[in-house]
Design a protein around this motif. Structure first.
Motif, PDB file in Angstrom:
ATOM      1  N   ALA A   1       5.042 -15.665  53.102  1.00 46.42           N
ATOM      2  CA  ALA A   1       4.868 -15.705  54.562  1.00 46.42           C
ATOM      3  C   ALA A   1       5.761 -14.690  55.259  1.00 46.42           C
ATOM      4  N   ASN A   2       6.834 -14.288  54.619  1.00 44.47           N
ATOM      5  CA  ASN A   2       7.742 -13.294  55.213  1.00 44.47           C
ATOM      6  C   ASN A   2       7.073 -11.939  55.392  1.00 44.47           C
ATOM      7  N   LEU A   3       6.011 -11.674  54.622  1.00 41.89           N
ATOM      8  CA  LEU A   3       5.351 -10.374  54.696  1.00 41.89           C
ATOM      9  C   LEU A   3       4.622 -10.168  56.021  1.00 41.89           C
ATOM     10  N   ARG A   4       4.445 -11.242  56.791  1.00 40.96           N
ATOM     11  CA  ARG A   4       3.849 -11.099  58.116  1.00 40.96           C
ATOM     12  C   ARG A   4       4.779 -10.338  59.054  1.00 40.96           C
ATOM     13  N   PHE A   5       6.067 -10.348  58.738  1.00 42.74           N
ATOM     14  CA  PHE A   5       7.055  -9.643  59.563  1.00 42.74           C
ATOM     15  C   PHE A   5       7.281  -8.262  58.940  1.00 42.74           C
ATOM     16  N   ALA A   6       6.360  -7.349  59.215  1.00 42.50           N
ATOM     17  CA  ALA A   6       6.366  -6.051  58.533  1.00 42.50           C
ATOM     18  C   ALA A   6       7.640  -5.265  58.788  1.00 42.50           C
ATOM     19  N   SER A   7       8.232  -5.408  59.962  1.00 40.76           N
ATOM     20  CA  SER A   7       9.431  -4.633  60.285  1.00 40.76           C
ATOM     21  C   SER A   7      10.681  -5.140  59.565  1.00 40.76           C
ATOM     22  N   ASP A   8      10.664  -6.394  59.138  1.00 41.86           N
ATOM     23  CA  ASP A   8      11.826  -6.973  58.449  1.00 41.86           C
ATOM     24  C   ASP A   8      11.358  -8.049  57.477  1.00 41.86           C
ATOM     25  N   PRO A   9      10.648  -7.654  56.393  1.00 41.84           N
ATOM     26  CA  PRO A   9      10.120  -8.653  55.460  1.00 41.84           C
ATOM     27  C   PRO A   9      11.194  -9.451  54.723  1.00 41.84           C
ATOM     28  N   ALA A  10      12.410  -8.924  54.652  1.00 44.24           N
ATOM     29  CA  ALA A  10      13.498  -9.670  54.007  1.00 44.24           C
ATOM     30  C   ALA A  10      14.101 -10.718  54.930  1.00 44.24           C
ATOM     31  N   LEU A  11      13.655 -10.735  56.202  1.00 47.91           N
ATOM     32  CA  LEU A  11      14.178 -11.671  57.212  1.00 47.91           C
ATOM     33  C   LEU A  11      15.685 -11.521  57.359  1.00 47.91           C
ATOM     34  N   THR A  12      16.160 -10.296  57.197  1.00 46.64           N
ATOM     35  CA  THR A  12      17.604 -10.050  57.227  1.00 46.64           C
ATOM     36  C   THR A  12      18.208 -10.390  58.582  1.00 46.64           C
ATOM     37  N   GLN A  13      17.556  -9.997  59.668  1.00 43.83           N
ATOM     38  CA  GLN A  13      18.101 -10.277  60.988  1.00 43.83           C
ATOM     39  C   GLN A  13      18.146 -11.773  61.259  1.00 43.83           C
ATOM     40  N   ALA A  14      17.054 -12.470  60.929  1.00 46.03           N
ATOM     41  CA  ALA A  14      17.017 -13.916  61.153  1.00 46.03           C
ATOM     42  C   ALA A  14      18.093 -14.618  60.339  1.00 46.03           C
ATOM     43  N   GLN A  15      18.249 -14.207  59.079  1.00 46.00           N
ATOM     44  CA  GLN A  15      19.280 -14.833  58.239  1.00 46.00           C
ATOM     45  C   GLN A  15      20.675 -14.468  58.737  1.00 46.00           C
ATOM     46  N   GLY A  16      20.829 -13.255  59.256  1.00 48.36           N
ATOM     47  CA  GLY A  16      22.123 -12.862  59.795  1.00 48.36           C
ATOM     48  C   GLY A  16      22.491 -13.666  61.031  1.00 48.36           C
ATOM     49  N   PHE A  17      21.517 -13.872  61.926  1.00 44.29           N
ATOM     50  CA  PHE A  17      21.772 -14.683  63.118  1.00 44.29           C
ATOM     51  C   PHE A  17      22.130 -16.111  62.729  1.00 44.29           C
ATOM     52  N   PHE A  18      21.406 -16.636  61.759  1.00 43.26           N
ATOM     53  CA  PHE A  18      21.695 -17.996  61.303  1.00 43.26           C
ATOM     54  C   PHE A  18      23.085 -18.076  60.684  1.00 43.26           C
ATOM     55  N   CYS A  19      23.472 -17.035  59.940  1.00 42.48           N
ATOM     56  CA  CYS A  19      24.804 -17.022  59.326  1.00 42.48           C
ATOM     57  C   CYS A  19      25.886 -17.090  60.400  1.00 42.48           C
ATOM     58  N   VAL A  20      25.689 -16.370  61.503  1.00 40.74           N
ATOM     59  CA  VAL A  20      26.662 -16.398  62.600  1.00 40.74           C
ATOM     60  C   VAL A  20      26.751 -17.795  63.203  1.00 40.74           C
TER      61      VAL A  20
END
Length: 370
Positions: free
Chosen positions: A77-96
Motif C-alpha cells: 500500500a505504500n507504493l501509492r505514495f510515489a513521492s515517498d514510498p518508504a514513508l520516511t517522512q511519516a515515520q520521521g514525524f511519528f518518531c518525533v
C-alpha cells in the motif's frame, strides 16, 4: 539453518521485490528500536522511576503504529505514495511525536530519550531530500521545545526549568547539524544514483553503437560477423546450408548526387525496413558498407533464397518513394552464395559479391546465384 529455508522465510517476511525489501528492513529496524525503547521504559517502571500506566499506554501506541507502518509496506500500500514510498517522512514525524511522549513519561532519565530523535533524523539519509531533512530537524526542535516548555511551566518539580533549558539547547545544537548532514548525504546519494543511471545509459548506448548501424538500425558489419560465427557453429550440428545474399542498391550514387544525401539516407532506411519485414526468425540483415547489405538465411537452399529475394524485390517495388523525389524508384542487385559445412565464410561472401556484380553487369535489378 538450511539456506533454502532461510531464503523462503526472508521472502515471506520481506517480500521478493528488491526495493520493498529495503523499505521493509528499515521499518523493521525502526520497530526494533521502538521495542527496545519500550523495554527500557518498562525497566524504569520496575525500578520505580516511571509510572506504569503512562508507560504501558506509550508502549502500546508506539508498537501499534509501528506495526501499521510494517503492514503498509509489506502489503504494498505504500507504493501509492510515489513521492515517498518508504514513508520516511511519516515515520520521521511519528518518531518525533513518540520521542516527545517518551520524554514526558521517562522520568529522571528523560535526557537520554533525546537520542531517539537523532536516530530518526539519521534514518532520513536513505530517502529525504535536503529540504525535507531541514523540515524534519525543525519539527524536532519545535516539538521538543514545546514539550519541555510545557513541562517546565506546568510541573516545574518534575521538569526543572534550568535542566529543561540545557536539554533544549542540546537539541538546538544537535538536530540542525544532524539535519544538515542528513540532507547533504542524501543529496550525494541521489547524485550518485543519477550518475549510475547515466553511466548505465551510456554503456547501453556504447553497446548499441558496437553492434548496430546508427542510420538504419540494422546490425553493423562487426555484429553480423559475430552472428555468422554463431550460425556456422549451429550448422556443424544440423548440417543444413546457409544462404548468403549480398545486395546493393542500384544507382545509389545517382540518388545521392541528384536528390541529396538526406534523400539517400531515407532510401537506405526504407530499404532496410522493407527487407527486414520479409525476414523469418533466425534470419539476419546487416548494413555491410555504404549501400551494400548482407542477408544471412540459415537452413535455406539457393532456390529458396532466390524465391525470398525476389519476394523482397516485389515488396520494394510496391513501396512509394515519391515523398523523397518525384518518379523516384529504387531497385537492387543481389548475389547469392550457398555455404555448406565445409565452406569458409569469407569465401562464400566473396562468391556472393561476385554474383552481385554479375547481376549489375547484366543490367541491374536482378539476382544471380553463384
Amino acid at each position: 539453518m538450511n539456506r533454502a529455508v532461510f531464503t523462503s522465510w526472508a521472502d515471506a517476511l520481506l517480500g521478493t521485490d528488491r526495493n520493498q525489501r529495503v523499505r521493509m528492513t528499515q521499518a523493521l529496524v525502526a520497530s526494533g528500536i521502538y521495542a527496545a525503547l519500550s523495554v527500557i521504559v518498562g525497566l524504569g517502571v520496575l525500578l520505580g522511576l516511571v509510572e506504569p500506566r503512562p508507560a504501558a499506554a506509550l508502549a502500546v501506541t508506539v508498537l501499534g503504529v509501528s506495526a501499521v507502518f510494517l503492514a503498509l509496506i509489506r502489503s504494498g500500500a505504500n507504493l501509492r505514495f510515489a513521492s515517498d514510498p518508504a514513508l520516511t517522512q511519516a515515520q520521521g514525524f511519528f518518531c518525533v511525536l513518540a520521542a516527545c511522549a517518551c520524554y514526558v513519561v521517562a522520568g529522571p532519565f528523560r535526557g537520554a530519550i533525546l537520542m531517539t530523535v537523532m536516530i530518526g533524523q539519521v534514518f532520513g539519509i536513505f530517502a529525504l531530500t535536503p529540504r525535507q531533512a531541514r523540515r524534519m530537524a525543525t519539527l524536532g526542535v519545535t516539538a521538543l521545545g514545546i514539550t519541555m516548555t510545557a513541562g517546565a511551566f506546568w510541573d516545574p518539580v518534575r521538569f526543572p526549568p534550568r535542566i529543561e533549558l540545557l536539554n533544549f539547547l542540546l537539541i538546538v545544537l544537535m538536530l540542525p547539524i544532524i539535519g544538515w548532514l542528513t540532507g547533504t548525504l542524501s543529496a550525494i546519494r541521489n547524485k550518485l544514483r543519477q550518475q549510475k543511471v547515466q553511466l548505465e545509459n551510456a554503456l547501453q548506448q556504447n553497446r548499441l553503437l558496437a553492434t548496430q548501424d546508427e542510420l538504419t538500425g540494422l546490425s553493423n558489419r562487426r555484429h553480423m560477423t559475430t552472428l555468422l560465427v554463431a550460425e556456422r557453429g549451429r550448422q556443424q550440428r544440423n548440417r543444413m546450408p546457409i544462404s548468403m545474399v549480398l545486395m546493393d542498391i542500384d544507382h545509389f550514387k545517382r540518388i545521392n548526387d541528384g536528390c541529396g544525401h538526406q534523400a539517400g539516407d531515407q532510401v537506405l532506411q526504407i530499404f532496410a525496413d522493407v527487407i527486414t519485414h520479409g525476414l523469418r526468425t533466425g534470419d539476419a540483415l546487416a548494413r555491410w558498407g555504404g549501400e551494400e547489405f548482407l542477408l544471412m538465411l540459415p537452413n535455406t537452399t539457393a532456390e529458396d533464397a532466390l524465391i525470398c529475394v525476389e519476394r523482397m524485390r516485389g515488396q520494394l517495388a510496391a513501396r512509394s518513394f515519391e515523398h523523397i523525389a518525384p518518379k523516384l524508384t529504387v531497385t537492387f542487385s543481389a548475389g547469392i552464395g550457398v555455404c555448406t559445412v565445409d565452406d569458409r565464410t569469407d569465401a562464400i561472401i566473396e562468391r556472393a559479391d561476385r554474383a552481385m556484380y554479375r547481376a549489375k553487369t547484366a543490367g541491374r535489378n536482378r539476382t544471380v546465384v553463384a
